[in-house]
Design a protein around this motif. Structure first.
Motif, PDB file in Angstrom:
ATOM      1  N   ASP A  89       0.838  -1.208   0.000  1.00 43.55           N
ATOM      2  CA  ASP A  89       0.000   0.000   0.000  1.00 43.55           C
ATOM      3  C   ASP A  89       0.869   1.253   0.000  1.00 43.55           C
ATOM      4  N   GLY A 122       5.340   2.084  -6.598  1.00 43.84           N
ATOM      5  CA  GLY A 122       4.744   0.833  -7.031  1.00 43.84           C
ATOM      6  C   GLY A 122       5.123   0.436  -8.446  1.00 43.84           C
ATOM      7  N   GLU A 123       5.390   1.402  -9.296  1.00 43.93           N
ATOM      8  CA  GLU A 123       5.751   1.118 -10.686  1.00 43.93           C
ATOM      9  C   GLU A 123       7.253   1.212 -10.925  1.00 43.93           C
ATOM     10  N   GLU A 135       2.518   1.907  -3.423  1.00 39.92           N
ATOM     11  CA  GLU A 135       1.595   2.505  -4.394  1.00 39.92           C
ATOM     12  C   GLU A 135       1.342   3.971  -4.075  1.00 39.92           C
ATOM     13  N   SER A 136       1.077   4.287  -2.811  1.00 40.91           N
ATOM     14  CA  SER A 136       0.736   5.665  -2.448  1.00 40.91           C
ATOM     15  C   SER A 136       1.913   6.611  -2.593  1.00 40.91           C
TER      16      SER A 136
END
Length: 393
Positions: A54, A62-63, A57-58
């Motif tokens: 989490d 995440g990428e 991503e925030s």
């Protein structure tokens, strides 16, 4: 193996497998509803992985591409730490033990002197199985054996030449103690007078700005090199960074590979470290401030009980401090475990016999105040101490 339910059996070494006892303690304390802090081994795997995903991503990670042999997220982490510490370069290591061995080996080659001056309670002397000598060919000397960092006079007057002075900030096994800023600058100057380099064992350096009243970069800037950990203060999974001059860090990368530290992928550890820098580092001053509230409340409750005790330091230098009581460690550990099982509140955890030179017949524990502890009022702490004492007095 199933957890053991009998608290007395858990603390009777001859009655049960020690591993079963350890797992039971971890389950009880990890499941506490109220605690001053959560350790990195509290709780199961699933929630930790989901929390990390989490945050990745925030935060926009995440990428990010997966790392390979120290690029990508690991390079980002190295740059971030170098910036925080005001150092020219930084190198990620899988462990602090490896990072410090490499640092001290590099400095020994440059100074031509393999002798390292450090405290006998410093981490390499107590917790690394003689690795500096056995693996890196270094030899250690001790400017003092008092339970504090050495003074400038002790460094200046030490009878044997040494190439590196290593200072552990804070000195954990002496009670997470720190010198004053003036004392620290004087001891560094004394080492320079002897043409020695200065290395900081800064496993917990992140916690030090409140005590010194100086930013991290100014503290780190006193030393030639600094090691910092990610799991001790920042809630990371593992890993460490060594920071210092460009040429020394370039050599450190060579030795990292030779020592087996050139790990193929380390993105989970790097992510947890980056999260710690973003989330936990800004909160550390509030933890240090509240640790002083907690220490005062512990002292008040123990004074009220009429027991001999010690809260050390009286005003914590960081967000961690020691408590001493005149009982054997197994009795106090059993009481702490029983309190958590009965009430869901974890105040104290494991108790230990003091190290070499400590008084007989007493036990010591370490208290840490982190995010969960900020919710505790002084009266909450006093009540928890009284409930703990009810189980031993």
């Amino acid at each position: 193996m199933e957890p053991v339910d009998d608290v007395d059996a858990v603390n009777a070494p001859d009655a049960v497998d020690p591993e079963a006892a350890r797992l039971h303690r971890a389950k009880v304390w990890g499941g506490a509803e109220r605690t001053l802090w959560r350790t990195q081994v509290d709780g199961p795997v699933g929630p930790r992985l989901r929390e990390l995903a989490d945050w990745a991503e925030s935060s926009g990670h995440g990428e990010a591409p997966l790392d390979s042999y120290g690029d990508g997220l690991v390079e980002e982490l190295e740059g971030r730490v170098a910036e925080e510490l005001g150092m020219p370069a930084a190198v990620f290591f899988p462990t602090g033990t490896m990072a410090q061995q490499v640092a001290l080996r590099c400095w020994a080659g440059r100074t031509g002197n393999p002798v390292v001056a450090l405290h006998p309670l410093a981490h390499p002397e107590v917790h690394e199985g003689g690795a500096l000598g056995a693996v890196s060919g270094l030899r250690t000397v001790h400017p003092t054996d008092a339970p504090r960092l050495p003074t400038a006079e002790e460094v200046r007057d030490h009878p044997e030449p040494f190439g590196t002075l290593m200072l552990e900030l804070p000195l954990r096994d002496a009670g997470f103690v720190l010198p004053t800023w003036e004392e620290l600058t004087e001891v560094v100057a004394a080492a320079r007078e002897r043409d020695a380099v200065v290395h900081f064992d800064g496993a917990r350096l992140w916690e030090c700005p409140t005590h010194f009243g100086r930013p991290l970069a100014e503290i780190a800037g006193l030393a030639d090199s600094v090691y910092v950990s990610f799991y001790k203060s920042l809630g990371g999974m593992s890993g460490a960074v060594l920071a210092g001059p460009e040429d020394v860090m370039a050599e450190a990368r060579v030795w990292r590979h030779r020592y087996g530290g050139q790990v193929f992928q380390q993105y989970p550890a790097a992510l947890t470290a980056l999260r710690g820098l973003d989330v936990e580092l800004p909160r550390l001053p509030s933890y240090v401030a509240h640790a002083r509230v907690v220490a005062d409340a512990v002292r008040e409750a123990l004074t009220e009980a009429g027991l001999w005790f010690r809260v050390h330091p009286e005003a914590p230098h960081t967000h961690q401090f020691q408590v001493w009581l005149p009982y054997d460690p197994d009795t106090l550990t059993a009481a702490a475990l029983a309190q958590t099982e009965a009430t869901g509140t974890a105040l104290f955890r494991r108790w230990f016999a003091p190290g070499a030179g400590g008084p007989p017949g007493v036990a010591v524990t370490e208290l840490t105040v982190a995010g969960p502890g900020l919710e505790w009022t002084a009266e909450d702490v006093r009540a928890a101490v009284r409930a703990f004492l009810d189980r031993i007095v």
